[in-house]
Design a protein around this motif. Structure first.
Motif, short mmCIF file in Angstrom:
data_model
loop_
_atom_site.label_atom_id
_atom_site.label_comp_id
_atom_site.label_asym_id
_atom_site.label_seq_id
_atom_site.Cartn_x
_atom_site.Cartn_y
_atom_site.Cartn_z
N ALA A 53 0.83 -1.21 0.00
CA ALA A 53 0.00 0.00 0.00
C ALA A 53 0.86 1.26 0.00
CB ALA A 53 -0.93 0.00 1.21
N LEU A 54 2.00 1.22 0.70
CA LEU A 54 2.91 2.37 0.69
C LEU A 54 3.47 2.59 -0.72
CD1 LEU A 54 4.88 1.77 4.02
CD2 LEU A 54 3.13 3.51 3.58
N ALA A 55 3.84 1.50 -1.38
CA ALA A 55 4.32 1.62 -2.76
C ALA A 55 3.22 2.15 -3.67
CB ALA A 55 4.81 0.27 -3.26
N ALA A 56 1.99 1.70 -3.42
CA ALA A 56 0.87 2.16 -4.24
C ALA A 56 0.62 3.65 -4.08
CB ALA A 56 -0.40 1.38 -3.86
N GLY A 57 0.90 4.18 -2.89
CA GLY A 57 0.72 5.61 -2.68
C GLY A 57 1.56 6.45 -3.63
N ALA A 58 2.75 5.96 -3.95
CA ALA A 58 3.61 6.67 -4.90
C ALA A 58 3.24 6.35 -6.34
CB ALA A 58 5.07 6.31 -4.64
N LEU A 59 2.82 5.10 -6.60
CA LEU A 59 2.56 4.67 -7.97
C LEU A 59 1.23 5.18 -8.50
CD1 LEU A 59 3.79 0.97 -7.77
CD2 LEU A 59 4.85 2.83 -9.07
N TYR A 60 0.21 5.27 -7.64
CA TYR A 60 -1.13 5.59 -8.14
C TYR A 60 -1.21 6.96 -8.83
CZ TYR A 60 -5.99 6.97 -8.25
OH TYR A 60 -7.20 7.44 -8.68
N PRO A 61 -0.74 8.06 -8.22
CA PRO A 61 -0.82 9.33 -8.95
C PRO A 61 -0.05 9.30 -10.27
CG PRO A 61 -0.38 9.72 -6.62
CD PRO A 61 -0.19 8.25 -6.86
N PHE A 62 1.10 8.61 -10.27
CA PHE A 62 1.88 8.50 -11.51
C PHE A 62 1.10 7.76 -12.59
CE2 PHE A 62 4.65 5.70 -14.02
CZ PHE A 62 5.40 6.65 -14.71
N LEU A 63 0.47 6.65 -12.22
CA LEU A 63 -0.29 5.87 -13.20
C LEU A 63 -1.49 6.64 -13.74
CD1 LEU A 63 -0.23 2.33 -11.54
CD2 LEU A 63 0.90 3.01 -13.66
N THR A 64 -2.19 7.36 -12.86
CA THR A 64 -3.35 8.11 -13.34
C THR A 64 -2.95 9.22 -14.29
OG1 THR A 64 -3.29 9.51 -11.35
CG2 THR A 64 -4.77 7.60 -11.32
N ARG A 65 -1.78 9.81 -14.07
CA ARG A 65 -1.31 10.83 -15.00
C ARG A 65 -0.92 10.23 -16.34
NH1 ARG A 65 1.33 12.91 -10.31
NH2 ARG A 65 3.29 11.93 -10.97
N ARG A 66 -0.38 9.01 -16.31
CA ARG A 66 0.12 8.39 -17.55
C ARG A 66 -0.97 7.68 -18.34
NH1 ARG A 66 5.68 7.87 -18.16
NH2 ARG A 66 5.04 7.17 -20.24
N ILE A 67 -1.83 6.92 -17.66
CA ILE A 67 -2.81 6.11 -18.40
C ILE A 67 -4.25 6.39 -17.98
CG2 ILE A 67 -1.13 4.26 -18.76
CD1 ILE A 67 -2.50 2.65 -16.59
N GLY A 68 -4.46 7.23 -16.98
CA GLY A 68 -5.81 7.58 -16.56
C GLY A 68 -6.35 6.63 -15.49
N ARG A 69 -7.40 7.10 -14.81
CA ARG A 69 -7.97 6.30 -13.71
C ARG A 69 -8.58 4.99 -14.22
NH1 ARG A 69 -11.47 10.98 -11.36
NH2 ARG A 69 -9.84 12.37 -10.54
N ALA A 70 -9.32 5.08 -15.33
CA ALA A 70 -10.04 3.90 -15.80
C ALA A 70 -9.07 2.77 -16.16
CB ALA A 70 -10.91 4.26 -17.00
N ARG A 71 -8.04 3.08 -16.93
CA ARG A 71 -7.08 2.04 -17.31
C ARG A 71 -6.31 1.54 -16.09
NH1 ARG A 71 -4.28 3.94 -23.06
NH2 ARG A 71 -6.18 3.75 -24.35
N THR A 72 -6.03 2.44 -15.16
CA THR A 72 -5.37 2.02 -13.92
C THR A 72 -6.23 1.00 -13.18
OG1 THR A 72 -4.22 4.14 -13.69
CG2 THR A 72 -4.48 2.81 -11.70
N LEU A 73 -7.52 1.29 -13.10
CA LEU A 73 -8.42 0.37 -12.39
C LEU A 73 -8.45 -0.99 -13.06
CD1 LEU A 73 -11.83 1.26 -10.85
CD2 LEU A 73 -11.62 -0.80 -12.21
N TRP A 74 -8.65 -1.03 -14.40
CA TRP A 74 -8.77 -2.31 -15.09
C TRP A 74 -7.46 -3.08 -15.07
CZ3 TRP A 74 -13.30 -3.49 -14.69
CH2 TRP A 74 -14.37 -2.66 -15.03
N THR A 75 -6.34 -2.39 -15.18
CA THR A 75 -5.04 -3.07 -15.13
C THR A 75 -4.84 -3.75 -13.79
OG1 THR A 75 -4.08 -1.46 -16.68
CG2 THR A 75 -2.55 -2.74 -15.33
#
Length: 394
Positions: A53-75
Motif C-alpha cells: 500500500a505504501l508503494a501504491a501511494g507513490a505509484l497511483y498518482p503517476f499511473l493516473t497521469r500516464r494512463i488515466g484512472r479507468a485504465r489504472t483500475l482495469w489493469t
C-alpha cells in the motif's frame, strides 16, 4: 442518487476485492499452522500488504497521469486476479508467500485508490460519500461469504485455496461484463494539476507548485489510519482470539469472521442511507461508539455464541468508518482527489502494517486476548480525530 452502469461496475470491482481481502484475513492463521511459524512471523503477511500500500501511494498518482484512472483500475483488476492465483500455487514457505502477498498488496491498494476518485467523478460531491459507502457495503456483502467458504472448504478437507480462488473467477466475470456492455468509467484530473494555479489561502506550496493539502485533510488521514488498522487487526486475529478464549475449533473460528464482515455489511448499508442525509463527522462518532461496545462484548465473554454476537456488533459499527473517512478526505483535498487518494494509501499501508503486526507481536507476549485491546484503543483515537473535524467544520 442516480446509479449508472458505471456505478454498478465499480461496485462489482469492490465485490471482487472484498472476497479477496475478507478471505485473506482468516487465511493468515491457517498459513501460520501450515508453516509452523510464530504469530509475529505470520503477521508479516499483513505487513507485506502494508508495504504494498505504501508503494501504491507513490505509484497511483503517476499511473493516473500516464494512463488515466479507468485504465489504472482495469489493469489492477487483472493483476490482482493473477496474483491471487499465484498465492494459491506457490510453495507454502514464509518468504515466498510473504513476497507474493507484497505484490498482491501493491496492485490491490492501487485498485482501491482508484475507487473513491472514480465514484466522485460519477456522482459528484453530493452523493460520492453515499456511493462509496454503498459500494463498500456490497464489498462486505460479497466478502462475508469468503470466510464461510474457506471454513466449508476446510471442513471438507480441500484446504483454503479453492475458496480464495473464487475471487479470480469473479474478476474474470467482471472483465467480460465490462467488455460486453462497453461501459466507460470517468477519467478526470485533479483540479490543481496545473502548476500555474494559485494556492488557496492558508495552504502550503507543494514541491511541484500545487497547493498543499489542507490541515483538515490530515485529521481525516489519521482517522482513516485508525479505522483501517482496527479493521485489519480484527479480521486477521479475531479467529485466533476466539479459538484461545472460547476453545472453538479452527473451522468454527475461521467461519466466525463472517460475523465481523456481515456486521460491516449491515453497517455500511445503514451508513450509505444515512450519508445522503447527514455529514460524515456526524455519523462517524456513533459508529465508533457501537464498535467499542461490540469489542467489549467480544473481549469479556468466554461463550462462542456471545463472542460471535460481539463481533457482529463490532463490525456493524466499524463498517461505515472507512468509506466515510475516505470520502471526508476526498472532500477535504481542495480539488486534488487523486493526490489525496495517494496519501490515503500511505495511511492504509501504515495501518495494515502496524495494526495487525502490533497485535500479533503483543499476542506472542501476552496472548491474543490481551493483545486485542489494541483495537478499542484505535477506536478511541479515531473518535478524538472526529471531534477535531467537527470543531473545524463549525
Amino acid at each position: 442518487m442516480t446509479r449508472t452502469r458505471a456505478t454498478y461496475l465499480v461496485y462489482a470491482v469492490l465485490g471482487f476485492y472484498g472476497w479477496f481481502i475478507y478471505g485473506f484475513g482468516p487465511v493468515v492463521p491457517l498459513l501460520r499452522d501450515e508453516q509452523g511459524t510464530s504469530r509475529a512471523v505470520a503477521s508479516l503477511h499483513g505487513t507485506a500488504l502494508a508495504v504494498g500500500a505504501l508503494a501504491a501511494g507513490a505509484l497511483y498518482p503517476f499511473l493516473t497521469r500516464r494512463i488515466g484512472r479507468a485504465r489504472t483500475l482495469w489493469t489492477t483488476v487483472v493483476a490482482l486476479a493473477l496474483g491471487i492465483v499465484a498465492l494459491t500455487a506457490v510453495p507454502s514457505v514464509p518468504v515466498v508467500t510473504i513476497a507474493t502477498t507484497l505484490g498482491i498488496g501493491t496492485v490491490g491498494a492501487i485498485l482501491v485508490n482508484s475507487i473513491a476518485p472514480t465514484l466522485l467523478g460519477i456522482h459528484g460531491p453530493a452523493f460520492s460519500g453515499a456511493a462509496l459507502t454503498e459500494g463498500n457495503a456490497i464489498a462486505c456483502g460479497v466478502g462475508l461469504v469468503a470466510p464461510l467458504a474457506i471454513g466449508f472448504s476446510l471442513d471438507q478437507g480441500f484446504g483454503w485455496r479453492p475458496a480464495l480462488l473464487v475471487a479470480s473467477v469473479l474478476a474474470a466475470a467482471i472483465l467480460v461484463l465490462a467488455r460486453a456492455t462497453a461501459t466507460r468509467l470517468p477519467t478526470g484530473t485533479d483540479q490543481h494539476s496545473d502548476v500555474s494555479r494559485a494556492p488557496a489561502a492558508g495552504h502550503e506550496i507543494a514541491s511541484r507548485g500545487r497547493p498543499g493539502l489542507p490541515r483538515r485533510f490530515w485529521v481525516t488521514w489519521v482517522i482513516m489510519l485508525c479505522c483501517i488498522a482496527a479493521e485489519f487487526a480484527t479480521t486477521l486475529w479475531a479467529s485466533d482470539v476466539l479459538r484461545h478464549r472460547t476453545g472453538s475449533t479452527a473451522a468454527l473460528a475461521t467461519a466466525a469472521v463472517t460475523a465481523v464482515v456481515g456486521g460491516m455489511c449491515g453497517g455500511r448499508i445503514v451508513g450509505a442511507v444515512s450519508a445522503a442525509r447527514a455529514p460524515g463527522p456526524v455519523l462517524l462518532l456513533p459508529a465508533l461508539g457501537v464498535a467499542l461496545i461490540g469489542g467489549a462484548v467480544f473481549w469479556i465473554t468466554t461463550s462462542p455464541v456471545v463472542a460471535i454476537v460481539g463481533l457482529a456488533i463490532l463490525g456493524f459499527g466499524l463498517g461505515p468508518t472507512y468509506p466515510l473517512s475516505m470520502d471526508l478526505a476526498m472532500q477535504a483535498s481542495d480539488g486534488q482527489p487523486d493526490r489525496a487518494a495517494g496519501y490515503a494509501s500511505y495511511a492504509a499501508g501504515l495501518a495494515v502494517g502496524s495494526g495487525p503486526f502490533a497485535l500479533g507481536a503483543l499476542a506472542d507476549q501476552v496472548g491474543p486476548h490481551g493483545a486485542f485491546l489494541v483495537v478499542p484503543a484505535l477506536f478511541l483515537v479515531a473518535g478524538g480525530g472526529v471531534l477535531v473535524v467537527r470543531r473545524t467544520a463549525t
